[in-house]
Design a protein around this motif. Structure first.
Motif, PDB file in Angstrom:
ATOM      1  N   GLY A   1       4.764 -12.222   5.162  1.00  0.00           N
ATOM      2  CA  GLY A   1       4.161 -11.756   3.910  1.00  0.00           C
ATOM      3  C   GLY A   1       3.770 -10.298   3.942  1.00  0.00           C
ATOM      4  N   ILE A   2       3.920  -9.631   5.076  1.00  0.00           N
ATOM      5  CA  ILE A   2       3.658  -8.192   5.134  1.00  0.00           C
ATOM      6  C   ILE A   2       4.659  -7.592   6.122  1.00  0.00           C
ATOM      7  CG2 ILE A   2       1.874  -8.242   6.966  1.00  0.00           C
ATOM      8  CD1 ILE A   2       0.364  -6.175   4.935  1.00  0.00           C
ATOM      9  N   LYS A   3       5.111  -6.368   5.830  1.00  0.00           N
ATOM     10  CA  LYS A   3       6.159  -5.769   6.669  1.00  0.00           C
ATOM     11  C   LYS A   3       5.562  -4.813   7.694  1.00  0.00           C
ATOM     12  CE  LYS A   3      10.081  -5.682   3.446  1.00  0.00           C
ATOM     13  NZ  LYS A   3       9.657  -5.457   2.058  1.00  0.00           N
ATOM     14  N   VAL A   4       6.222  -4.719   8.851  1.00  0.00           N
ATOM     15  CA  VAL A   4       5.855  -3.707   9.847  1.00  0.00           C
ATOM     16  C   VAL A   4       5.965  -2.333   9.184  1.00  0.00           C
ATOM     17  CG1 VAL A   4       6.599  -2.612  12.008  1.00  0.00           C
ATOM     18  CG2 VAL A   4       6.500  -5.107  11.844  1.00  0.00           C
ATOM     19  N   GLY A   5       4.967  -1.481   9.426  1.00  0.00           N
ATOM     20  CA  GLY A   5       4.970  -0.137   8.839  1.00  0.00           C
ATOM     21  C   GLY A   5       4.116  -0.021   7.587  1.00  0.00           C
ATOM     22  N   THR A   6       3.718  -1.172   7.009  1.00  0.00           N
ATOM     23  CA  THR A   6       2.906  -1.139   5.790  1.00  0.00           C
ATOM     24  C   THR A   6       1.491  -0.656   6.101  1.00  0.00           C
ATOM     25  OG1 THR A   6       4.119  -3.054   5.011  1.00  0.00           O
ATOM     26  CG2 THR A   6       2.058  -2.570   3.870  1.00  0.00           C
ATOM     27  N   ASN A   7       0.998   0.281   5.302  1.00  0.00           N
ATOM     28  CA  ASN A   7      -0.403   0.699   5.442  1.00  0.00           C
ATOM     29  C   ASN A   7      -1.297  -0.307   4.729  1.00  0.00           C
ATOM     30  OD1 ASN A   7      -0.034   3.033   6.915  1.00  0.00           O
ATOM     31  ND2 ASN A   7       0.198   4.317   5.099  1.00  0.00           N
TER      32      ASN A   7
ATOM     33  N   TYR B   1      -5.793 -11.208   5.404  1.00  0.00           N
ATOM     34  CA  TYR B   1      -6.878 -10.245   5.648  1.00  0.00           C
ATOM     35  C   TYR B   1      -6.374  -8.802   5.674  1.00  0.00           C
ATOM     36  CZ  TYR B   1      -9.307 -14.530   6.769  1.00  0.00           C
ATOM     37  OH  TYR B   1      -9.839 -15.790   6.691  1.00  0.00           O
ATOM     38  N   LEU B   2      -5.136  -8.603   5.241  1.00  0.00           N
ATOM     39  CA  LEU B   2      -4.602  -7.247   5.109  1.00  0.00           C
ATOM     40  C   LEU B   2      -4.329  -6.985   3.638  1.00  0.00           C
ATOM     41  CD1 LEU B   2      -2.078  -7.176   8.087  1.00  0.00           C
ATOM     42  CD2 LEU B   2      -4.235  -5.918   7.915  1.00  0.00           C
ATOM     43  N   ILE B   3      -4.842  -5.879   3.134  1.00  0.00           N
ATOM     44  CA  ILE B   3      -4.630  -5.544   1.731  1.00  0.00           C
ATOM     45  C   ILE B   3      -3.846  -4.239   1.690  1.00  0.00           C
ATOM     46  CG2 ILE B   3      -5.759  -5.042  -0.468  1.00  0.00           C
ATOM     47  CD1 ILE B   3      -8.157  -6.710   0.686  1.00  0.00           C
ATOM     48  N   GLU B   4      -2.673  -4.297   1.081  1.00  0.00           N
ATOM     49  CA  GLU B   4      -1.781  -3.132   1.095  1.00  0.00           C
ATOM     50  C   GLU B   4      -2.388  -1.961   0.339  1.00  0.00           C
ATOM     51  OE1 GLU B   4       2.359  -3.785   0.343  1.00  0.00           O
ATOM     52  OE2 GLU B   4       2.282  -5.822   1.173  1.00  0.00           O
ATOM     53  N   LEU B   5      -2.238  -0.769   0.936  1.00  0.00           N
ATOM     54  CA  LEU B   5      -2.846   0.431   0.357  1.00  0.00           C
ATOM     55  C   LEU B   5      -1.919   1.193  -0.577  1.00  0.00           C
ATOM     56  CD1 LEU B   5      -4.799   1.838   3.425  1.00  0.00           C
ATOM     57  CD2 LEU B   5      -5.775   1.010   1.288  1.00  0.00           C
ATOM     58  N   GLY B   6      -0.618   0.869  -0.545  1.00  0.00           N
ATOM     59  CA  GLY B   6       0.308   1.637  -1.388  1.00  0.00           C
ATOM     60  C   GLY B   6       0.258   3.107  -1.012  1.00  0.00           C
ATOM     61  N   ASP B   7       0.035   3.973  -2.003  1.00  0.00           N
ATOM     62  CA  ASP B   7       0.034   5.421  -1.756  1.00  0.00           C
ATOM     63  C   ASP B   7      -1.326   5.959  -1.319  1.00  0.00           C
ATOM     64  OD1 ASP B   7       2.666   5.546  -2.492  1.00  0.00           O
ATOM     65  OD2 ASP B   7       2.202   5.895  -4.620  1.00  0.00           O
ATOM     66  N   LEU B   8      -2.328   5.103  -1.215  1.00  0.00           N
ATOM     67  CA  LEU B   8      -3.660   5.608  -0.839  1.00  0.00           C
ATOM     68  C   LEU B   8      -3.649   6.084   0.614  1.00  0.00           C
ATOM     69  CD1 LEU B   8      -6.034   2.912  -2.416  1.00  0.00           C
ATOM     70  CD2 LEU B   8      -5.525   5.200  -3.292  1.00  0.00           C
ATOM     71  N   ASP B   9      -4.365   7.174   0.875  1.00  0.00           N
ATOM     72  CA  ASP B   9      -4.468   7.729   2.224  1.00  0.00           C
ATOM     73  C   ASP B   9      -5.300   6.782   3.097  1.00  0.00           C
ATOM     74  OD1 ASP B   9      -5.200   9.099   4.509  1.00  0.00           O
ATOM     75  OD2 ASP B   9      -5.675  10.974   3.470  1.00  0.00           O
ATOM     76  N   PRO B  10      -4.692   6.249   4.191  1.00  0.00           N
ATOM     77  CA  PRO B  10      -5.437   5.281   5.009  1.00  0.00           C
ATOM     78  C   PRO B  10      -6.705   5.868   5.636  1.00  0.00           C
ATOM     79  CG  PRO B  10      -3.228   5.670   5.927  1.00  0.00           C
ATOM     80  CD  PRO B  10      -3.308   6.437   4.649  1.00  0.00           C
ATOM     81  N   VAL B  11      -6.721   7.175   5.902  1.00  0.00           N
ATOM     82  CA  VAL B  11      -7.931   7.786   6.474  1.00  0.00           C
ATOM     83  C   VAL B  11      -9.067   7.725   5.450  1.00  0.00           C
ATOM     84  CG1 VAL B  11      -8.945   9.964   7.256  1.00  0.00           C
ATOM     85  CG2 VAL B  11      -6.697   9.263   8.097  1.00  0.00           C
TER      86      VAL B  11
END
Ligand SMILES: [Zn+2]
Ligand SMILES: [Zn+2]
Length: 279
Positions: free
Chosen positions: A16-22, A70-80
């Protein structure tokens, strides 16, 4: 317990989530079987497995997350910049939600302009709420609150502080968010609140209060505690911010190996906004 990053590997049963996804880590993992967990309120679970509290958290190069939910995708948001969303963002968002849509027209009184106060002020702009009135003893934090979008920042040590707050609100005070949680702030909130109002307490500083019991029904006031927020609320918050952008709250980025110094600065009250540790 405020962690973001990229997925580097999946366990054999994870999907349900891909490697590399922020993604932002929702740290609020409950036991999964109690009444709170079944209602989706894992943050209130009595036997929690919170990441970064009961289990190893984000002060590391990698963090283990027990399930992709428990992982929520950030899309274009800066992870920092998005890192504080999982606790200070969620905590303030959940507290703000408890007031409902009244905040669109009525200025909220926020007690305290530390990390949470600045976050709440920034989020209110994203939610199209009226600009809040912030009450804070520290001069630098008062100016940070004004920069973050507060309509006024008042020093509670001023002898006429209560009147200044009422004037800044400009209508009966019906909403107070106490992010300090001391005897002084709780008493200030109770002295300000008018009939039908709501005080939400989030701060954990400590102290006690005495209130005349009949004042609760006679004034029809609600005194409510708020602790973190639910995983569903975090998802809601991230969805909102992916659309509207992150709040412009002050961030202080440092290398992970300076965690100890960062905590000392925080304890000494020397931090404005949030420190982000980068591995
Ligand atoms: Zn539980
Ligand atoms: Zn926290």
């Amino acid at each position: 317990h405020e962690t973001t990053g990229a997925v580097v590997a999946l366990g054999p049963d994870a999907s349900g989530i891909k490697v590399g996804t922020n993604a932002v880590v929702c740290s609020w993992v409950g036991c999964g079987s109690c009444a709170h967990c079944k209602q989706g309120n894992e943050h209130l679970c009595g036997a929690p497995n919170f990441i970064g509290v009961n289990k190893p958290g984000g002060y590391s190069d990698y963090v283990m997350v027990p399930h992709p939910r428990y992982l929520i995708e950030l899309g274009d948001l800066d992870p920092v910049k998005a890192a504080p969303m999982s606790c200070s963002g969620l905590t303030t968002y959940s507290a703000l939600r408890k007031f409902g849509s009244i905040l669109k027209d009525l200025p909220l009184v926020i007690l305290g302009a530390g990390g949470l106060g600045l976050m709440a002020t920034g989020l209110m702009g994203k939610l199209d709420f009226a600009a809040p009135v912030v009450v804070e003893i520290d001069t630098a934090k008062r100016s940070a609150a004004l920069k973050a979008g507060a309509s006024a920042a008042i020093d509670p040590k001023d002898p006429d502080a209560a009147q200044q707050i009422r004037d800044a609100v400009g209508q009966p005070v019906l909403a107070v968010l106490d992010l300090v949680g001391s005897t002084e702030t709780a008493e200030l909130g109770l002295s300000l609140i008018e009939k039908g109002g709501r005080i939400v307490i989030v701060g954990l500083l400590g102290g006690d209060i005495r209130i005349p019991v009949p004042s609760l029904p006679l004034k029809a006031i609600t005194l409510q505690g708020s602790y973190i927020g639910s995983p569903a609320e975090l998802r809601e918050l991230v969805t909102l911010l992916r659309e509207k952008g992150l709040p412009d709250t002050p961030l202080d980025c440092r290398p992970l190996d300076q965690a100890d110094a960062a905590l000392s600065d925080l304890r000494a009250g020397k931090v404005i906004g949030r420190v982000i540790l980068i591995p």
